[in-house]
Design an enzyme around this catalytic site. Structure first.
Site, PDB file in Angstrom:
ATOM      1  CE1 TYR A  54      -4.264   0.127  -0.366  1.00 40.84           C
ATOM      2  CE2 TYR A  54      -4.464  -0.969   1.751  1.00 40.84           C
ATOM      3  CZ  TYR A  54      -5.035  -0.516   0.582  1.00 40.84           C
ATOM      4  OH  TYR A  54      -6.355  -0.702   0.370  1.00 40.84           O
ATOM      5  CB  CYS A 383       0.978 -16.074  -5.461  1.00 34.89           C
ATOM      6  SG  CYS A 383       2.076 -16.603  -4.141  1.00 34.89           S
ATOM      7  CG  MET A 386      -2.415 -21.807  -7.544  1.00 37.36           C
ATOM      8  SD  MET A 386      -1.871 -22.704  -6.067  1.00 37.36           S
ATOM      9  CE  MET A 386      -1.027 -24.076  -6.828  1.00 37.36           C
ATOM     10  CG  HIS A 510       4.407 -13.942  -7.965  1.00 36.42           C
ATOM     11  ND1 HIS A 510       3.447 -13.027  -7.606  1.00 36.42           N
ATOM     12  CD2 HIS A 510       4.672 -14.658  -6.847  1.00 36.42           C
ATOM     13  CE1 HIS A 510       3.142 -13.184  -6.329  1.00 36.42           C
ATOM     14  NE2 HIS A 510       3.876 -14.174  -5.841  1.00 36.42           N
ATOM     15  CD  GLU A 512       2.985 -11.915 -11.350  1.00 37.24           C
ATOM     16  OE1 GLU A 512       2.574 -12.899 -11.998  1.00 37.24           O
ATOM     17  OE2 GLU A 512       2.855 -11.810 -10.119  1.00 37.24           O
TER      18      GLU A 512
HETATM   19  N1  GLN Z   1      -0.055 -15.442   1.385  1.00 38.92           N
HETATM   20  C1  GLN Z   1       0.321 -16.501   0.529  1.00 38.92           C
HETATM   21  C2  GLN Z   1       1.585 -17.207   0.996  1.00 38.92           C
HETATM   22  O1  GLN Z   1       2.319 -16.669   1.768  1.00 38.92           O
HETATM   23  C3  GLN Z   1       0.468 -16.029  -0.916  1.00 38.92           C
HETATM   24  C4  GLN Z   1       1.561 -15.053  -1.125  1.00 38.92           C
HETATM   25  C5  GLN Z   1       1.457 -14.321  -2.435  1.00 38.92           C
HETATM   26  O2  GLN Z   1       0.376 -14.190  -3.004  1.00 38.92           O
HETATM   27  N2  GLN Z   1       2.565 -13.756  -2.900  1.00 38.92           N
HETATM   28  O3  GLN Z   1       1.864 -18.317   0.566  1.00 38.92           O
END
Ligand code: GLN
Length: 533
Positions: A54, A383, A386, A510, A512
């Site tokens: 943020y 992530c 998912m 990720h 991206e």
């Molecule tokens: N909070 C989740 C984890 O720690 C996903 C992290 C994320 O989206 N980068 O596994």
């Protein structure tokens, strides 16, 4: 002989200094030089990993698992290179290293001080990166604005390097804002002049000035800035607003920016080869077919939180010649009943369920995933996106009532997503997630395989939780396809079969982070292509 370009900022932060730095690198690379680029962040955090997106925007993860400033993402995308954690230097890292040396006894007998110990550490780090990476030119962007207390040791180190390197081996570019007064429409140069004065007060005379402004720099403004900065007018460049950040290198090239830098550094002035880049920018600008992409996430107020994802969507869209229109959907609003999931998603052509942390907004995302799955709308989960796709599937398809991730509900009867075994004994939160690139084996005959066309891929991770292996059989039996595995047997990519859903794919890593303008990330290409059907 390495050449160093230092890029400083004036007047305001967040005016696009990172884009100017990346553009400078791109132009020199297009001239045939081997270019590296470092970002300096004068905050005391050792890295960006512990900062709230943020406030600070996205944390960009490098191949070697560095949690870095989002500007490294711009650098990688513009230069098409992989950088490392050493390409992001912070005050925290510098002090950490100096204090360690002091405790070891390396400075025995000395009083350890900002000058010379901190400044030497900074210079050593910069030169060490240049040496190890074998570049011709190393660009060093100094974050923040000239005059910030935090930035002083870094500027002092840069000033000393000018003295210590060869006469033509350093070049200072100052990026500053010339605001336009809304009442008179006048382009004001005084703030730029003042920031140049501030820079000189510290002992740095800039070699060039890049002026950020809403419209092209006027002649009179250029003349004034040049005069007060003791520079020829051709050393002052206009960096006015453009539609896409990818246009900035072209804008600067038109003004012969690269030639001026090459001249200053006594580099052979070669003609940059920008043909592929120009082609990419034209495709970005000239497409009119619009697709609406829902962006389901929690930090939707600060778009910088998801910058690599936004850019990956752009790269894939340029390839397929469509114009993506992003519709931001705040998951916490769905969760709190302030936003109806149907109103939020019925008009999108596809959606990305965004990464995230913590409980807030998670149930909103799960509702969104259910809607996307049931209504057969193309979706890509990243992530956390998912992990929640697995939770939704476990609850609503497998029938495991109240299934959850233990990150959200530690007491769930069905912990389908749980802490990674390697995370169980961790007591320090900085830099301890599963980070960086690692191999993923793809299963032939799946969408993931079709998209990547390779048995083994490398994507970058940043997480602590993972699909719980105890539930894999149940999930697969109900129709979830696991199309990517880590060598240790962790679930990396999931999808639904074509007959169950036109495109539902979600990745633990990720992808991206590795998307480049001319080499878009395969899962994003898959999503955009699916929206066209
Ligand atoms: N909070 C989740 C984890 O720690 C996903 C992290 C994320 O989206 N980068 O596994």
């Amino acid at each position: 002989m390495v050449k160093y370009i230092f890029i400083t900022g004036g007047v305001l932060s967040s005016v696009g200094k990172g884009i100017v730095s990346a553009s400078t690198g791109l132009l020199l690379k297009a001239m045939g030089y081997n270019v590296g680029i470092i970002k300096i962040d004068p905050y005391i955090n050792v890295d960006a990993g512990t900062m709230n997106p943020y406030m600070h925007g996205e944390v960009f993860v490098t191949e070697d698992g560095g949690e870095t400033d989002l500007d490294l993402g711009h650098y990688e995308r513009f230069l098409d290179v992989n950088l490392t954690k050493d390409h992001n230097l912070t005050t925290g890292k510098v002090y950490y290293s100096v204090i360690e040396k002091e405790r070891r006894g390396d400075y025995l007998g000395q009083t350890v001080q900002i000058i010379p110990h901190i400044t030497n550490e900074i210079k050593e780090h910069i030169r060490d990166v240049a040496r190890r990476t074998g570049v011709d030119v190393l660009i060093v962007e100094i974050g923040g604005t000239v005059g910030d207390i935090e930035g002083l040791p870094f500027l002092e180190a840069a000033r000393q390097m000018k003295l210590e390197e060869g006469l033509h081996d350093t070049f200072f570019i100052h990026v500053a804002l010339a605001p336009i007064l809304s009442t008179t429409g006048e382009q004001k140069t005084k703030p730029v002049q003042h920031s140049v004065q501030e820079l000189r007060r510290i002992g740095i005379q800039p070699n060039a000035i890049v002026v950020r402004t809403q419209r092209p720099l006027e002649r009179e403004a250029r003349r004034k800035i040049a005069l007060y900065a003791t520079l020829p007018e051709r050393a002052v460049f206009s960096d006015h607003d453009v539609e896409y950040i990818y246009e900035v290198p072209l804008l600067l090239a038109e003004q012969k920016y690269h030639e001026y830098i090459a001249e200053g550094l006594k580099l052979e002035a070669r003609e940059p080869d920008l043909s592929k880049w120009i082609n990419f920018v034209e495709r970005l600008k000239n497409t009119s077919h619009e697709v609406i992409i829902g962006m389901v996430g929690k930090y939707t107020k600060l778009k910088d939180s998801y910058i690599s994802i936004i850019e990956a969507i752009r790269h894939a869209s340029a390839l397929l010649e469509v114009k993506p229109k992003l519709k931001w959907i705040e998951a916490t609003d769905i969760e709190l009943g302030k936003l109806n999931v149907e109103d939020a998603l019925s008009d999108v052509d596809g959606a990305v369920v965004l990464p995230g942390f913590g409980r807030r907004g998670a149930e909103g995302k799960i509702k969104a995933i259910q809607y996307l799955r049931e209504n057969k709308i193309p979706m890509l989960g990243i992530c956390f996106g998912m992990q929640l796709t697995v939770v939704e599937f476990a609850r609503n398809v497998v029938g495991l009532d109240r299934a959850n991730s233990t990150e959200i509900d530690p007491h769930t009867p069905y912990p389908v997503v749980d802490l990674l075994p390697s995370q169980k004994d961790i007591d320090r939160l900085g830099g301890t997630m599963r980070l960086g690139a690692s191999p993923i084996r793809l299963v032939r005959g799946t969408k993931a395989y079709d998209l990547y066309r390779s048995d083994v891929i490398y994507e970058r991770h940043r997480h602590r939780y993972e699909v719980n292996e105890r539930y894999i059989d149940k999930l697969e039996a109900a129709g979830l396809v696991i199309s990517g595995w880590s060598p240790e047997g962790l679930v990396e990519i999931i999808e639904l079969r074509e007959r169950d859903h036109p495109f539902l794919l979600a990745t633990q890593p990720h992808p991206e982070y590795k998307s480049r303008p001319l080499r878009p990330s395969p899962p994003y290409v898959g999503l955009i292509r699916a929206t066209l059907r």
